[in-house]
Design a protein around this motif. Structure first.
Motif, short mmCIF file in Angstrom:
data_model
loop_
_atom_site.label_atom_id
_atom_site.label_comp_id
_atom_site.label_asym_id
_atom_site.label_seq_id
_atom_site.Cartn_x
_atom_site.Cartn_y
_atom_site.Cartn_z
N LEU A 218 -70.97 -45.45 59.30
CA LEU A 218 -72.40 -45.17 59.39
C LEU A 218 -73.25 -46.29 58.80
O LEU A 218 -74.29 -46.66 59.36
CB LEU A 218 -72.71 -43.84 58.70
N ALA A 219 -72.82 -46.84 57.68
CA ALA A 219 -73.57 -47.95 57.08
C ALA A 219 -73.58 -49.16 58.00
O ALA A 219 -74.60 -49.86 58.12
CB ALA A 219 -72.97 -48.32 55.72
N GLU B 206 -76.14 -48.61 60.74
CA GLU B 206 -77.50 -48.84 60.27
C GLU B 206 -77.79 -50.34 60.18
O GLU B 206 -78.85 -50.81 60.64
CB GLU B 206 -77.69 -48.19 58.89
N ARG C 161 -80.58 -52.56 62.50
CA ARG C 161 -81.64 -53.39 61.90
C ARG C 161 -81.52 -54.84 62.34
O ARG C 161 -82.52 -55.52 62.58
CB ARG C 161 -81.58 -53.28 60.38
N ALA D 165 -78.47 -35.13 57.40
CA ALA D 165 -79.02 -36.26 56.64
C ALA D 165 -78.48 -37.58 57.15
O ALA D 165 -79.20 -38.59 57.22
CB ALA D 165 -78.69 -36.09 55.15
N ALA D 166 -77.19 -37.62 57.53
CA ALA D 166 -76.60 -38.86 58.04
C ALA D 166 -77.21 -39.23 59.38
O ALA D 166 -77.51 -40.42 59.63
CB ALA D 166 -75.09 -38.69 58.18
N ASP E 140 -80.18 -38.46 60.41
CA ASP E 140 -81.56 -38.89 60.15
C ASP E 140 -81.60 -40.33 59.66
O ASP E 140 -82.50 -41.10 60.03
CB ASP E 140 -82.22 -37.96 59.13
N ARG E 141 -80.63 -40.72 58.82
CA ARG E 141 -80.60 -42.11 58.33
C ARG E 141 -80.39 -43.08 59.49
O ARG E 141 -80.99 -44.16 59.53
CB ARG E 141 -79.48 -42.29 57.29
N LEU E 142 -79.51 -42.71 60.42
CA LEU E 142 -79.29 -43.58 61.57
C LEU E 142 -80.57 -43.75 62.38
O LEU E 142 -80.92 -44.86 62.78
CB LEU E 142 -78.19 -42.99 62.46
N ARG E 143 -81.27 -42.66 62.61
CA ARG E 143 -82.51 -42.75 63.40
C ARG E 143 -83.56 -43.61 62.69
O ARG E 143 -84.26 -44.40 63.33
CB ARG E 143 -83.05 -41.34 63.66
N ARG E 144 -83.67 -43.45 61.38
CA ARG E 144 -84.64 -44.27 60.63
C ARG E 144 -84.31 -45.75 60.72
O ARG E 144 -85.21 -46.60 60.66
CB ARG E 144 -84.70 -43.81 59.17
N ALA E 145 -83.04 -46.07 60.84
CA ALA E 145 -82.63 -47.48 60.95
C ALA E 145 -82.89 -48.05 62.34
O ALA E 145 -82.73 -49.26 62.55
CB ALA E 145 -81.15 -47.62 60.59
#
Length: 394
Positions: A231-232, A235, A239, A258-259, A261-266
């Motif tokens: 996942l990291a 992300e 970017r 939550a995971a 959502d982090r992907l979408r924010r990236a």
């Protein structure tokens, strides 16, 4: 009640995945075998619906759909394929007899369908209970080394115990990767049956999917699961592609909210699952295909289905050094350590080499791509051997 004809073993399949529009190994193999054996009937047992787990993930809970006819599948007559989705009422740590009760439900369904002497095909290790109480001749098809997956200690102990029983007692063991051949060497009879691909379907030209983001895309197709997907790294890659293209993940989302959502924010686009007959279009119209997988003992046990699907469409591929991809000689595949992965994907998008069409793919410059037809033939031979075993009275 209908009773199958003599000499044609029916199948009861304990699957790790449901029978849905996102086809995986089990569906390709089972459908192929049923087409080759037009008198065979199959009870396909899906993972139990888990209402309590759904609540903890914020999803809508529901009971299992029970026994029902399978969907229409080309080349397979009506009412030959049956699906069974049980309900998991309580976690295993609370209801220790849950697997016994589900096994009883499977046996009842099989009797109701007239499957008096089926071959049991176990893909889900928890099918060990059914193998033990039914006495049916058993094939254990190992597609993941769940002993190496990160789990809580109690869960790991249960999976390890189930896996050990099946390896020691199954009439035959099939595995999907060379690594699993070594890890299951204690079994009496081990056969390598890798994954495959329908080359003709994946190479047939398609229109660009309407929901594929505009501009250049780096596409991943597969279930989004933290056991496999880094996942990291996803992300970081999204970017790095800002202003160049978009990282697109196509497949069922088995991530915590939550995971995701982090992907979408990236900047990652999560399209969700797509029917198996639509998948080739996403691969054909990507500028580059990616495999941002974790590299560990678990992923080293896999034979990624996407290895063959990616190679079939002739696109550039960037993968972390996971099993299958690191071993191929295909010149379109770039194997990259995680620290260089995003840069390689960005470079591939910038270069934008045209795809190689099916007719232009060199026949001898890279190793052959396994087809499902060949793998179906291999699995059919194993099932025939298992079907000759004498059932254990229960």
């Amino acid at each position: 009640m209908t009773v199958g004809p003599p000499g044609v073993p029916d199948l009861v399949v304990m699957s790790l995945e449901p029978w849905d529009d996102v086809w995986r190994r089990n569906q390709y193999l089972v459908a192929g075998i049923m087409r080759a054996r037009p008198l065979m009937r199959v009870l396909f047992v899906e993972p139990a619906s888990d209402p309590l787990h759904a609540i903890t993930r914020g999803a809508r809970p529901r009971r299992g759909r029970g026994l029902r006819p399978g969907p229409a599948v080309a080349g397979i007559g009506p009412r030959r394929l049956w699906l069974l989705e049980p309900t998991k009422v309580l976690p295993r740590r609370v209801a220790r007899d849950g697997d016994v009760r589900r096994s009883a439900a499977v046996r009842q369904a099989a009797r109701g369908l007239g499957l008096s002497g089926p071959v049991l095909w176990v893909n889900d290790p928890y099918g060990a209970t059914l193998a033990r109480v039914s006495g049916w001749p058993t094939l254990y098809d190992v597609t993941d080394d769940w002993n190496s997956a990160v789990r809580g200690s109690a869960e790991s102990d249960r999976v390890t115990s189930s896996d050990r029983y099946l390896v020691e007692h199954a009439d035959a063991v099939t595995v999907c990767s060379p690594a699993l051949v070594e890890r299951k060497a204690d079994a009496r009879f081990v056969t390598l049956v890798t994954n495959g691909v329908d080359l003709e379907r994946y190479r047939r030209p398609t229109d660009r999917p309407a929901d594929l983001p505009a501009g250049k895309t780096a596409v991943y197709v597969g279930t989004l699961h933290a056991d496999r997907l880094d996942l990291a790294l996803c992300e970081a890659t999204a970017r790095a592609l800002d202003g160049v293209g978009t990282l697109v993940l196509v497949g069922p989302v088995s991530l915590e909210r939550a995971a995701a959502d982090r992907l979408r924010r990236a900047g990652v686009v999560l399209l969700g699952p797509r029917p198996f007959d639509e998948v080739p279009a996403y691969l054909q119209h990507a500028e580059v295909l990616v495999v941002p997988h974790v590299v560990d003992a678990f992923t080293d046990s896999l034979d990624p289905l996407k290895l063959y699907e990616y190679r079939a469409v002739g696109r550039d591929v960037v993968a972390t050094p996971v099993a299958g991809f690191r071993d191929t000689s295909d010149p379109r595949v770039t194997v990259s350590p995680s620290e260089e992965f995003a840069g390689h994907v960005r470079d591939a998008l910038s270069e934008g080499r045209p795809p190689v069409s099916g007719t232009d793919l060199p026949a001898e410059s890279v190793e052959p791509i396994p087809t499902w037809d060949r793998q179906v033939a291999l699995m059919t031979k194993v099932i025939d051997v298992v079907g000759q075993s004498v059932p254990t009275p229960r």
